[in-house]
Design a protein around this motif. Structure first.
Motif, PDB file in Angstrom:
ATOM      1  N   THR A  10      55.810  49.293  22.430  1.00  6.79           N
ATOM      2  CA  THR A  10      56.191  49.137  23.817  1.00  6.79           C
ATOM      3  C   THR A  10      57.632  49.612  24.199  1.00  6.79           C
ATOM      4  OG1 THR A  10      54.409  47.458  24.053  1.00  6.79           O
ATOM      5  CG2 THR A  10      56.095  47.677  25.692  1.00  6.79           C
ATOM      6  N   PRO A  11      57.947  50.312  25.174  1.00  6.84           N
ATOM      7  CA  PRO A  11      59.207  50.704  25.356  1.00  6.84           C
ATOM      8  C   PRO A  11      60.100  49.355  25.868  1.00  6.84           C
ATOM      9  CG  PRO A  11      57.818  52.152  26.374  1.00  6.84           C
ATOM     10  CD  PRO A  11      56.940  51.180  25.883  1.00  6.84           C
ATOM     11  N   PRO A  12      61.284  49.456  25.500  1.00  2.76           N
ATOM     12  CA  PRO A  12      62.184  48.302  26.030  1.00  2.76           C
ATOM     13  C   PRO A  12      61.918  47.879  27.365  1.00  2.76           C
ATOM     14  CG  PRO A  12      63.248  49.687  24.160  1.00  2.76           C
ATOM     15  CD  PRO A  12      61.951  50.318  24.400  1.00  2.76           C
ATOM     16  N   GLY A  13      62.242  48.831  28.016  1.00  2.00           N
ATOM     17  CA  GLY A  13      62.559  48.571  29.722  1.00  2.00           C
ATOM     18  C   GLY A  13      61.086  47.978  30.182  1.00  2.00           C
ATOM     19  N   LEU A  14      59.939  48.442  29.479  1.00  7.33           N
ATOM     20  CA  LEU A  14      58.596  47.973  30.000  1.00  7.33           C
ATOM     21  C   LEU A  14      58.656  46.535  29.358  1.00  7.33           C
ATOM     22  CD1 LEU A  14      55.338  49.940  30.173  1.00  7.33           C
ATOM     23  CD2 LEU A  14      55.432  47.515  29.431  1.00  7.33           C
ATOM     24  N   ARG A  15      58.990  46.268  28.284  1.00  6.08           N
ATOM     25  CA  ARG A  15      58.769  45.031  27.653  1.00  6.08           C
ATOM     26  C   ARG A  15      59.547  44.073  28.438  1.00  6.08           C
ATOM     27  NH1 ARG A  15      57.379  43.638  22.696  1.00  6.08           N
ATOM     28  NH2 ARG A  15      57.159  46.037  21.774  1.00  6.08           N
ATOM     29  N   SER A  16      60.733  44.281  28.965  1.00  5.14           N
ATOM     30  CA  SER A  16      61.821  43.690  29.687  1.00  5.14           C
ATOM     31  C   SER A  16      60.775  43.137  31.205  1.00  5.14           C
ATOM     32  CB  SER A  16      62.910  43.951  29.958  1.00  5.14           C
ATOM     33  OG  SER A  16      63.874  44.168  28.778  1.00  5.14           O
ATOM     34  N   ARG A  17      60.299  43.901  31.851  1.00  3.89           N
ATOM     35  CA  ARG A  17      59.484  43.757  32.830  1.00  3.89           C
ATOM     36  C   ARG A  17      58.391  42.813  32.601  1.00  3.89           C
ATOM     37  NH1 ARG A  17      60.562  49.574  33.366  1.00  3.89           N
ATOM     38  NH2 ARG A  17      58.334  49.720  33.198  1.00  3.89           N
ATOM     39  N   ALA A  18      57.728  43.129  31.612  1.00  2.00           N
ATOM     40  CA  ALA A  18      56.648  42.353  31.267  1.00  2.00           C
ATOM     41  C   ALA A  18      56.993  40.940  31.008  1.00  2.00           C
ATOM     42  CB  ALA A  18      55.923  42.858  30.096  1.00  2.00           C
ATOM     43  N   GLU A  19      58.200  40.651  30.446  1.00  2.00           N
ATOM     44  CA  GLU A  19      58.597  39.317  30.148  1.00  2.00           C
ATOM     45  C   GLU A  19      59.014  38.473  31.628  1.00  2.00           C
ATOM     46  OE1 GLU A  19      61.718  39.848  27.277  1.00  2.00           O
ATOM     47  OE2 GLU A  19      60.517  40.307  25.568  1.00  2.00           O
ATOM     48  N   ALA A  20      59.643  39.451  32.510  1.00  2.00           N
ATOM     49  CA  ALA A  20      60.001  39.000  33.731  1.00  2.00           C
ATOM     50  C   ALA A  20      58.638  38.301  34.573  1.00  2.00           C
ATOM     51  CB  ALA A  20      60.855  39.820  34.445  1.00  2.00           C
ATOM     52  N   LEU A  21      57.750  39.382  34.359  1.00  2.00           N
ATOM     53  CA  LEU A  21      56.532  38.967  35.173  1.00  2.00           C
ATOM     54  C   LEU A  21      55.938  37.707  34.461  1.00  2.00           C
ATOM     55  CD1 LEU A  21      54.462  39.347  37.301  1.00  2.00           C
ATOM     56  CD2 LEU A  21      53.394  41.315  35.822  1.00  2.00           C
ATOM     57  N   LEU A  53      47.954  47.390  35.033  1.00  2.00           N
ATOM     58  CA  LEU A  53      46.632  46.318  35.118  1.00  2.00           C
ATOM     59  C   LEU A  53      47.500  44.837  35.092  1.00  2.00           C
ATOM     60  CD1 LEU A  53      44.496  48.089  32.435  1.00  2.00           C
ATOM     61  CD2 LEU A  53      43.881  47.311  34.738  1.00  2.00           C
ATOM     62  N   ALA A  54      48.349  44.425  34.440  1.00  2.00           N
ATOM     63  CA  ALA A  54      49.129  43.183  34.674  1.00  2.00           C
ATOM     64  C   ALA A  54      49.410  43.038  36.083  1.00  2.00           C
ATOM     65  CB  ALA A  54      49.985  43.047  33.556  1.00  2.00           C
ATOM     66  N   LEU A  55      50.158  43.955  36.673  1.00  2.00           N
ATOM     67  CA  LEU A  55      50.622  43.685  38.016  1.00  2.00           C
ATOM     68  C   LEU A  55      49.486  43.532  38.940  1.00  2.00           C
ATOM     69  CD1 LEU A  55      53.529  46.461  38.112  1.00  2.00           C
ATOM     70  CD2 LEU A  55      53.791  43.856  38.459  1.00  2.00           C
ATOM     71  N   SER A  56      48.300  44.515  38.985  1.00  7.89           N
ATOM     72  CA  SER A  56      47.342  44.474  39.830  1.00  7.89           C
ATOM     73  C   SER A  56      46.655  42.990  39.510  1.00  7.89           C
ATOM     74  CB  SER A  56      46.327  45.535  39.484  1.00  7.89           C
ATOM     75  OG  SER A  56      45.251  45.507  40.114  1.00  7.89           O
ATOM     76  N   ALA A  57      46.504  42.546  38.336  1.00  7.29           N
ATOM     77  CA  ALA A  57      45.839  41.157  38.187  1.00  7.29           C
ATOM     78  C   ALA A  57      46.653  40.062  38.885  1.00  7.29           C
ATOM     79  CB  ALA A  57      45.660  40.881  36.706  1.00  7.29           C
ATOM     80  N   TRP A  58      47.976  40.059  38.810  1.00  6.35           N
ATOM     81  CA  TRP A  58      48.994  39.223  39.285  1.00  6.35           C
ATOM     82  C   TRP A  58      48.822  39.317  40.876  1.00  6.35           C
ATOM     83  CZ3 TRP A  58      54.023  40.040  41.728  1.00  6.35           C
ATOM     84  CH2 TRP A  58      54.548  38.682  42.064  1.00  6.35           C
ATOM     85  N   ARG A  59      48.986  40.390  41.598  1.00  8.99           N
ATOM     86  CA  ARG A  59      48.897  40.341  42.929  1.00  8.99           C
ATOM     87  C   ARG A  59      47.617  39.851  43.574  1.00  8.99           C
ATOM     88  NH1 ARG A  59      52.022  46.386  43.209  1.00  8.99           N
ATOM     89  NH2 ARG A  59      54.097  45.724  42.893  1.00  8.99           N
ATOM     90  N   ASN A  60      46.306  40.279  42.792  1.00  8.81           N
ATOM     91  CA  ASN A  60      45.257  39.621  43.070  1.00  8.81           C
ATOM     92  C   ASN A  60      44.801  38.274  42.657  1.00  8.81           C
ATOM     93  OD1 ASN A  60      43.522  42.211  44.434  1.00  8.81           O
ATOM     94  ND2 ASN A  60      44.674  42.854  42.714  1.00  8.81           N
ATOM     95  N   ASN A  61      45.824  37.544  42.155  1.00  6.50           N
ATOM     96  CA  ASN A  61      45.577  36.194  41.729  1.00  6.50           C
ATOM     97  C   ASN A  61      44.818  35.970  40.713  1.00  6.50           C
ATOM     98  OD1 ASN A  61      47.578  35.002  43.865  1.00  6.50           O
ATOM     99  ND2 ASN A  61      46.025  35.463  45.235  1.00  6.50           N
TER     100      ASN A  61
END
Length: 217
Positions: free
Chosen positions: A196-207, A170-178
């Protein structure tokens, strides 16, 4: 004298038992026959179910081998055939694998196969959620945020098994759709969830680092 009374009592009991047997023996025998037949039928049912499960397991392994050999069209056909006749557990797995094999060929068709599983209440809630997540993953690059929201919001609920994946998509879709407000909402949900799994948390922080700063009022 007491021995005589005992013999009389014993004779009376024998006579009573004989009368009971004469009266109810047919019913007793019929009951025993029914019990034996029921036990035999149950054992037969168990044997047939075990045989079906073993056959389905062997067919599933053969279909998986086709996939490992990159024979995806054949694997899809094998999983589809298995899904039509296998016991319930293998049937759901086969449907999921058939959709996965179809994905490289036709993402929309595969998403429709996952959607059919997600709409089938007989497969169980967690399988439905998994199918919903996989369908959304195939459409993430092409579907508008409103569609992704409709697909994934139920799976993003606090107690949902696949909430982490749903929130990330959902976060990625919202970002790609501005839609930065929606993207921030889901990224915050990811960050605030202690599981939240550590890997996913890191990706979320990067985004989140890519989002524009919140305007000051």
């Amino acid at each position: 004298m007491s021995e005589l009374f005992d013999e009389v009592d014993e004779e009376v009991r024998r006579e009573q038992l004989k009368k009971l047997w004469d009266r109810y023996s047919v019913h007793f025998i019929a009951l025993m026959v029914l019990v034996v037949a029921a036990v035999g039928g149950w054992r037969g049912y168990q044997y047939l179910e075990a045989k079906k499960a073993a056959e389905a397991g062997a067919a599933f392994e053969k279909a998986a081998e086709l996939s490992d050999q990159d024979k995806h069209a054949e694997a899809e056909a094998a999983f589809t055939e298995l899904a039509a006749k296998a016991p319930s557990g293998y049937r759901t797995l086969a449907r999921l694998r058939a959709a996965a094999e179809a994905a490289p060929r036709d993402a929309k068709a595969a998403a429709k196969m996952y959607d059919d599983i997600a709409a089938d209440r007989s497969v169980g809630g967690e399988w439905q959620d998994l199918a919903r997540i996989r369908a959304a993953g195939l459409l993430l690059d092409s579907a508008p945020y409103a569609e992704m929201q409709q697909r994934l919001e139920p799976s993003a609920a606090p107690k949902s098994t696949f909430r982490h994946s749903a929130r990330e998509m959902l976060a990625l879709s919202a970002w790609r759709n501005n839609d930065m407000t929606a993207a921030r909402k889901w990224l915050d949900a990811i960050g605030e969830d202690g599981e939240t799994p550590p890997g996913l948390r890191s990706r979320a922080e990067a985004l989140q680092a890519l989002l524009p700063p919140v305007a000051k009022s």
